[in-house]
Structures are given as structure tokens and as C-alpha cells.
Design an enzyme around this catalytic site. Structure first.
Site, short mmCIF file in Angstrom:
data_model
loop_
_atom_site.label_atom_id
_atom_site.label_comp_id
_atom_site.label_asym_id
_atom_site.label_seq_id
_atom_site.Cartn_x
_atom_site.Cartn_y
_atom_site.Cartn_z
N CYS A 187 13.06 -21.46 50.83
CA CYS A 187 12.77 -19.99 51.43
C CYS A 187 13.21 -19.77 52.57
O CYS A 187 14.60 -19.76 53.02
CB CYS A 187 11.43 -19.35 51.23
SG CYS A 187 11.10 -17.75 51.22
N HIS A 196 9.31 -21.17 45.49
CA HIS A 196 8.19 -21.79 45.97
C HIS A 196 7.59 -22.64 44.67
O HIS A 196 7.72 -21.70 43.38
CB HIS A 196 7.15 -20.73 46.67
CG HIS A 196 7.62 -20.25 47.79
ND1 HIS A 196 7.78 -21.01 49.00
CD2 HIS A 196 7.91 -19.04 48.16
CE1 HIS A 196 8.15 -20.53 49.96
NE2 HIS A 196 8.32 -18.99 49.64
#
Length: 343
Positions: free
Chosen positions: A185, A281
């Protein structure tokens, strides 16, 4: 407490006795409460106690006499569960040397000040052939086999902090040696050539130069990407799963092609050699993907792969075990009465 007031909800004040001073903390918090907050408080809960709870009876009597509120339970310290510490930048219990193999994979997580989703890496800490450690300074760098750049709530600010801590040079040197580097991310965005923020979503700067290890450019927009990815194809023989939550929209050059794809064929990860970057994630929660990834990095690092080694990261089962312990050690009858519920 304002949310509890809005919902007209009763409140339990829990304290970590393992840190020390829990009763002083209870009493001090109580003394700061406004009358309406005291009215909502149903009682106190002591967490992570290592001894005989009967020894705490005098303290509980003192709290009842001073506040009029009871201590409704003493939760023992639990060492046989592997539950992430919410979004705190801490490793889970039991991550130390006990039970670790002699030839552990050395994994360094470069810790930004505004780290988010640190729980992404809790499954690695549970593996007996992985040693997971946090790196905040150049002196802590060591000689890692795998370096991870985690998510962050403020990419530009944390990239500046990373540079001021002298960590950019060892990251570059690590990549130049052909060793494994994973960005997740915000870490993906840091690995690119630049981070553009024309709307100043995270930074006063409209452009922040990235580490330039992948030819990616990320632009922050007002719309937030929220995707549950149940099955993502990867360069490994097993798929990954996870979720995405980010403002940035990333474009790539041919030299840093997509290497992970969502179910609809759109990219969710990029790579070049042994540098991977992904928006996913939670992808390391999957036992098969995590083991395949670890073995790939171990092999490339000159370590023996462990294909038969199987560590189950069962978060639901761990939460169930925690719930059983909490249920056993709380005065649920009193709590249910406070909630106006009947068993």
C-alpha cells in the site's frame, strides 16, 4: 465516551495490569469523568494478569469504596493465542526466539511514524523459520534477507522521515544486491518514482519524489479505493486474498509491469525482479500463499525451503479461544443486567 453517550451504552473500563499501575489508572480516569460519564460506567476489567486473582481482592474493595463501581473480572495473561494488536506498531506475543529455527529468514519491517495495518505482518511473526523485527534507524538495519515497507497514513511525511533517519541508502543497497523487497500500500507508493497530491489529501507538497526502485507514479484523489479481493493471481503457484483501502491511483511503466491481478483482471500489484509492491493488505494471512512466499524468499536467500512446514494462522479460532477465556473470567450476569439483557 461521547459515542457511548449518543448510543446510551454502558461502558466497561479495561486496564492492562501487565504494564503496572492499573488501579491508579482506573482511579485517575474516574476522577476526570464528568457526572454523565460516571453514570455510564458499569465497572472495571483487569486484563493480562499473571497470578492468583484472589490476591487482588483488597484493591477491588478499594475501587468499589472509592467509586461505587465494581471490578467485574480479571482476564489472565494468554500466551497461546496469536491475535494482532489492533493497529498498533507492535509485534504479537510470542514473536521472540523461543521455538525459532536456527536458520531463520531475517525479515526487517521499516517502521514509518504513521504506520497503518501493521497487522499485515503478524502471520510472519508466527512462523518458526522467520525472524521478524522492526527497523527505525540505520543502526538497526543489520543484514536482512527480506525488507518490507508497510502501509502508512501519511506517505509523503513518512518518506521524508525515512530519509532523515538515513534508511534510504540501505534500502537502495539492499535492492541493488538483488535481495527481496516488498512494499504494501503506502510502501508500494514509496517504491515508485513520484507521489502526486494535487488536492493536498495528505501533504502540502504537490509532488514528492519516491525511492525510484519501481517505475510507478501514484496520484492521490478524493475518491477512496475500498475493495475486498477474494482471489488475486500472483507469480506464485497459489493465489492471494486480501483487501484494499487507499486514496492513491497508480500507473506503471513497462519496466515495472503488474504481477498481481484482481478477479476482474485489473492490477493490484507490480514488480521488477525481487522487488514486489502490492495494494493488498492481509495477503500474508493465507497459509498457502504465505508459505509459498516464505519458501521462495528463503531459497533465493540461500536458505533451505520448508515445504512441509505448516503454520495455521487461524484468526477466527484465536478469537474464539479468547472469547472463551473472557467469558470464563467476567461477571457476565452483572454485565447482562447492566445491558438489560437476559440469558
Amino acid at each position: 465516551m461521547n459515542m457511548a453517550r449518543y448510543a446510551r451504552a454502558r461502558v466497561l473500563l479495561a486496564g492492562d495490569i501487565d504494564r503496572g499501575g492499573v488501579y491508579a489508572s482506573f482511579l485517575g480516569t474516574w476522577m476526570t469523568f464528568a457526572p454523565w460519564e460516571k453514570e455510564l460506567l458499569a465497572g472495571f476489567v483487569v486484563n493480562k494478569f499473571r497470578g492468583d486473582p484472589d490476591l487482588l481482592a483488597p484493591a477491588h474493595s478499594y475501587m468499589r469504596n472509592r467509586t461505587g463501581k465494581p471490578v467485574l473480572g480479571v482476564i489472565p495473561m494468554m500466551r497461546d493465542i496469536n491475535i494482532p494488536e489492533e493497529d498498533r506498531a507492535t509485534l504479537p506475543p510470542g514473536h521472540g526466539e523461543h521455538g525459532k529455527h536456527a536458520d531463520c529468514l531475517d525479515v526487517a519491517v521499516v517502521m514509518p511514524a504513521h504506520v497503518s495495518n501493521f497487522t499485515d505482518f503478524a502471520p510472519l511473526a508466527a512462523e518458526p523459520d522467520v525472524r521478524l523485527r522492526q527497523v527505525r534507524t540505520r543502526e538497526e538495519w543489520g543484514n536482512p534477507d527480506l525488507v518490507i515497507l508497510p502501509g502508512t497514513k501519511s506517505v509523503a511525511a513518512d518518506l521524508a522521515s525515512l530519509r532523515s533517519a538515513g534508511l534510504e541508502e540501505p534500502i537502495r543497497r539492499h535492492a541493488e544486491k538483488g535481495k527481496w523487497l516488498l512494499g504494501v500500500c503506502g510502501g508500494l507508493q514509496m517504491l515508485g518514482t513520484d507521489i502526486l497530491d494535487p488536492l493536498h489529501m495528505e501533504s502540502p507538497e504537490e509532488r514528492t519524489p519516491g525511492l525510484g526502485l519501481l517505475e510507478l507514479s501514484t496520484t492521490f484523489s478524493s475518491a477512496k479505493t475500498l475493495i475486498n479481493v477474494r482471489r488475486a493471481s500472483t507469480p506464485l503457484p497459489v493465489p492471494a486474498a486480501g483487501y484494499e483501502i487507499h486514496h492513491g491511483v497508480t500507473s506503471h511503466q513497462e519496466s515495472s509491469p503488474p504481477v498481481m491481478f484482481r478477479e476482474d483482471g485489473s492490477p493490484c500489484g507490480y514488480g521488477k525482479g525481487r522487488i514486489w509492491a502490492t495494494y493488498l493488505h492481509g495477503m500474508l494471512d493465507g497459509d498457502q500463499f504465505r508459505r509459498a512466499f516464505i519458501n521462495m524468499v528463503r531459497k533465493d536467500s540461500g536458505l533451505k525451503a520448508n515445504p512441509a512446514l505448516h503454520t495455521a494462522y487461524d484468526l477466527d479460532g484465536a478469537l474464539d479461544r479468547l472469547a472463551d477465556v473472557v467469558r470464563k473470567h467476567l461477571d457476565l450476569k452483572t454485565i447482562y443486567r447492566a445491558l438489560q439483557l437476559k440469558r
